[in-house]
Design a protein around this motif. Structure first.
Motif, PDB file in Angstrom:
ATOM      1  N   LEU A  73       5.543  26.722  17.896  1.00 44.67           N
ATOM      2  CA  LEU A  73       5.027  25.479  17.322  1.00 44.67           C
ATOM      3  C   LEU A  73       6.173  24.600  16.837  1.00 44.67           C
ATOM      4  O   LEU A  73       6.098  23.372  16.924  1.00 44.67           O
ATOM      5  N   THR A  74       7.227  25.222  16.346  1.00 42.51           N
ATOM      6  CA  THR A  74       8.385  24.449  15.916  1.00 42.51           C
ATOM      7  C   THR A  74       8.966  23.650  17.076  1.00 42.51           C
ATOM      8  O   THR A  74       9.305  22.469  16.942  1.00 42.51           O
ATOM      9  N   ILE A  75       9.056  24.290  18.244  1.00 43.05           N
ATOM     10  CA  ILE A  75       9.548  23.589  19.439  1.00 43.05           C
ATOM     11  C   ILE A  75       8.612  22.437  19.782  1.00 43.05           C
ATOM     12  O   ILE A  75       9.052  21.310  20.054  1.00 43.05           O
ATOM     13  N   ALA A  76       7.293  22.709  19.760  1.00 40.81           N
ATOM     14  CA  ALA A  76       6.314  21.663  20.069  1.00 40.81           C
ATOM     15  C   ALA A  76       6.410  20.528  19.057  1.00 40.81           C
ATOM     16  O   ALA A  76       6.339  19.343  19.427  1.00 40.81           O
ATOM     17  N   ILE A  77       6.571  20.871  17.783  1.00 38.78           N
ATOM     18  CA  ILE A  77       6.651  19.851  16.732  1.00 38.78           C
ATOM     19  C   ILE A  77       7.880  18.971  16.928  1.00 38.78           C
ATOM     20  O   ILE A  77       7.801  17.736  16.817  1.00 38.78           O
ATOM     21  N   VAL A  78       9.009  19.593  17.235  1.00 36.33           N
ATOM     22  CA  VAL A  78      10.230  18.817  17.457  1.00 36.33           C
ATOM     23  C   VAL A  78      10.060  17.907  18.675  1.00 36.33           C
ATOM     24  O   VAL A  78      10.482  16.747  18.673  1.00 36.33           O
ATOM     25  N   LEU A  79       9.411  18.422  19.735  1.00 36.34           N
ATOM     26  CA  LEU A  79       9.171  17.602  20.926  1.00 36.34           C
ATOM     27  C   LEU A  79       8.194  16.471  20.631  1.00 36.34           C
ATOM     28  O   LEU A  79       8.375  15.335  21.096  1.00 36.34           O
ATOM     29  N   PHE A  80       7.122  16.775  19.878  1.00 35.34           N
ATOM     30  CA  PHE A  80       6.189  15.730  19.455  1.00 35.34           C
ATOM     31  C   PHE A  80       6.943  14.637  18.699  1.00 35.34           C
ATOM     32  O   PHE A  80       6.788  13.445  18.974  1.00 35.34           O
ATOM     33  N   ALA A  81       7.729  15.067  17.726  1.00 35.83           N
ATOM     34  CA  ALA A  81       8.471  14.117  16.900  1.00 35.83           C
ATOM     35  C   ALA A  81       9.456  13.316  17.743  1.00 35.83           C
ATOM     36  O   ALA A  81       9.566  12.092  17.611  1.00 35.83           O
ATOM     37  N   PHE A  82      10.151  14.003  18.627  1.00 41.34           N
ATOM     38  CA  PHE A  82      11.163  13.368  19.463  1.00 41.34           C
ATOM     39  C   PHE A  82      10.543  12.319  20.379  1.00 41.34           C
ATOM     40  O   PHE A  82      11.020  11.179  20.456  1.00 41.34           O
ATOM     41  N   SER A  83       9.471  12.684  21.067  1.00 42.86           N
ATOM     42  CA  SER A  83       8.851  11.742  22.003  1.00 42.86           C
ATOM     43  C   SER A  83       8.243  10.552  21.278  1.00 42.86           C
ATOM     44  O   SER A  83       8.294   9.416  21.753  1.00 42.86           O
TER      45      SER A  83
END
Length: 543
Positions: free
Chosen positions: A445-455
């Motif tokens: 989820l941390t990876i997904a959260i960082v990707l969500f935030a990044f995009s």
């Protein structure tokens, strides 16, 4: 690429360790400076109107009434135009556009009062229907779906979910209107670069209606607010929650941790946003399906694992929607929470997504309007509902429907107190809910959260930059100044608290509603005309 990422991570660890050992207080100083601004701005934008026994924020009234009006006027496009939207985004009607993915296209602009058609000699700044949708969805499907839903449930209980869904469904109509207008009134530079969004349909569209002065004023106001929104909801909130999740996962508590994480995020974001919409579109069309797929799959696993409680969960949602908990002003209180969080999540009515959709390859503005109505459905109706169910399941233990925490945030904050005295709010709560069923998923989820935030950050950098260009011109110096300011807010957001950031972010996103909705009420008849042209072209292609 993998070696580069590993190298970056190797550099990240000593920096984070330094931050943990640094003198405490740097993050707190940033937050103390930021909080008063956030509180004042939120109070100003959420000015209430007394209706009966309730004080309702005027911006919520404007959003709800506008969305309902467009839903009725356009005969519930969220249902009637949904199949057309799916077919358009998958390319079924590309032949009527007169171009393939590699061909140059004709785009409609308005020069003064007279519509004209020009041929774009460059592919710069132009994207496909799917890329435009991916870019816009990446700006809306973000941490509002992960942390925002947790905040909504903290403030309004499960019932807030129901009103988020309602807002998403009727918001599809608003998104259809604003994105059709965004394409219709866009500008094309001499080099073929497309410039579009509410700034252009407010100034050009209202000029057509004989309100040139008002249109220009509203366009300037919108552009100023959109720059602020790109710093807040599209940036600071995203970096804040990404920093919280990374700090929690790595057990970092140093006073400068947020600053360091924010700096690293700003470097990564800066590398991408230099490339403009074409690079952003290429990044988001890959990141968005990937991260959404991970998140939705995990949510579905949890939903099916708790399928026996599905009736209890929806029971809490429906019951809470109409008989909400005390302390929120009754039904209207929880409705306001739901609509506010949904507006922050899908941005229907804010006009921001119209900036990304304006860059699409099409000569029929309504074609992109129908594609855009998919956004609130994906964002709010599907993903936000899944998140809400995961959190509600987390709090259900047998017949006890509130085993971990009691619904309702701590007064003056956006967090809840668990039975053990722990404070949970935003991304922390959602992460804990996922981890309770899929142990160790917090790492994924941390990876997904960082990707969500990044995009989301890179998409919103484009929205803000387009508004900045409208205000200060299209020179390279003006671009650079904006990008530096944008990257600075990545750091500020990571260092501030959730409460300060969400107050500022909410207010900045909602402020866009005022100038945008005024324009939509004046210009919606143009959308009907464009829809008729597009449907006529489709019928003609079948004959």
């Amino acid at each position: 690429m993998k070696k580069s990422l590993l190298s970056l991570f190797a550099l990240l660890l000593p920096l984070l360790n330094f931050a943990q050992e640094a003198e405490k207080g740097l993050d707190e100083k940033v937050n103390d400076a930021f909080m008063p601004i956030a509180v004042w701005w939120e109070g100003f934008i959420l000015t209430t109107v007394p209706i009966g026994e309730y004080d309702i924020p005027f911006v919520v009234i404007l959003l709800v009434c506008g969305a309902l009006f467009f839903t009725i006027f356009f005969k519930v496009p969220s249902v009637t135009k949904f199949p057309l939207a799916i077919n358009t985004v998958r390319g079924k009607y590309d032949e009527i556009e007169g171009h393939s993915a590699e061909e140059k296209v004709a785009v409609n602009i308005v020069d003064g009062d007279l519509p004209d058609t020009i041929r774009d000699e460059s592919q710069e700044g132009e994207v496909s229907h799917f890329q435009a949708l991916a870019t816009a969805v990446s700006g809306t499907v973000g941490l509002g779906n992960i942390a925002g839903v947790a905040v909504a449930i903290a403030l309004g209980g499960p019932g807030a979910t129901f009103w988020m869904i309602v807002c998403g469904l009727i918001g599809m109509s608003t998104k259809f209107v604003e994105c059709t207008l965004g394409v219709k009134y866009r500008d094309v530079g001499e080099d073929g670069t497309v410039y579009g969004g509410p700034m252009y349909y407010l100034s050009k569209g209202l000029k057509e209606r004989g309100f040139a002065g008002i249109g220009k004023a509203l366009a300037i106001i919108f552009a100023i607010l959109c720059v602020g929104a790109s710093f807040g909801g599209g940036n600071a909130f995203q970096s804040n929650q990404a920093a919280v999740q990374l700090s929690s996962l790595m057990n970092l508590e140093g006073g400068s941790t947020g600053i360091i994480i924010g700096f690293i995020l700003s470097v990564l974001v800066g590398i991408v946003i230099i490339g403009g919409i074409k690079r952003i579109a290429k990044i988001t069309e890959k990141i968005v399906p990937f991260m959404a797929g991970i998140y939705v799959l995990a949510a579905l696993i949890i939903i099916f694992a708790n399928f026996s409680y599905i009736d209890d969960a929806f029971g809490l949602i429906f019951k809470g929607a109409f008989t909400p908990m005390a302390g929120l002003g009754g039904l209207v209180g929880v409705l306001i929470v739901g609509f506010q969080r949904a507006a922050f999540s899908n941005e229907a009515g804010a006009g921001s997504a119209a900036i990304a959709h304006s860059a699409v390859k099409t000569k029929y503005p309504a074609s992109e309007g129908v594609v855009a109505l998919l956004e609130p459905f994906i964002d709010t109706v599907v993903i936000c509902t899944m998140t809400a169910l995961v959190i509600i399941f987390f709090n259900i233990d047998g017949t006890n429907l509130q085993s971990v925490f009691e619904y309702g945030a701590v007064e003056g904050s956006n967090v809840m107190i668990t039975a053990t005295g722990e404070q949970l709010g935003g991304v922390d709560l959602t992460s804990r809910a996922f981890d309770s069923v899929i142990p160790g998923f917090s790492y994924v989820l941390t990876i997904a959260i960082v990707l969500f935030a990044f995009s989301t950050m890179i998409s919103w950098s484009y929205y803000g930059l387009q508004s900045w260009k409208y205000l200060f011109g299209k020179g390279k110096t003006a671009d650079l100044v904006y990008k530096i300011l944008f990257l600075l807010f990545v750091v500020i957001g990571a260092a501030a608290t959730l409460d300060a950031v969400i107050k500022f972010s909410d207010a900045m996103i909602l402020a866009l509603v005022f100038p945008n909705m005024i324009g939509l009420f004046f210009l919606f008849p143009k959308v009907r005309e464009e829809m008729a042209k597009y449907l006529s072209a489709i019928r003609g292609s079948k004959e």
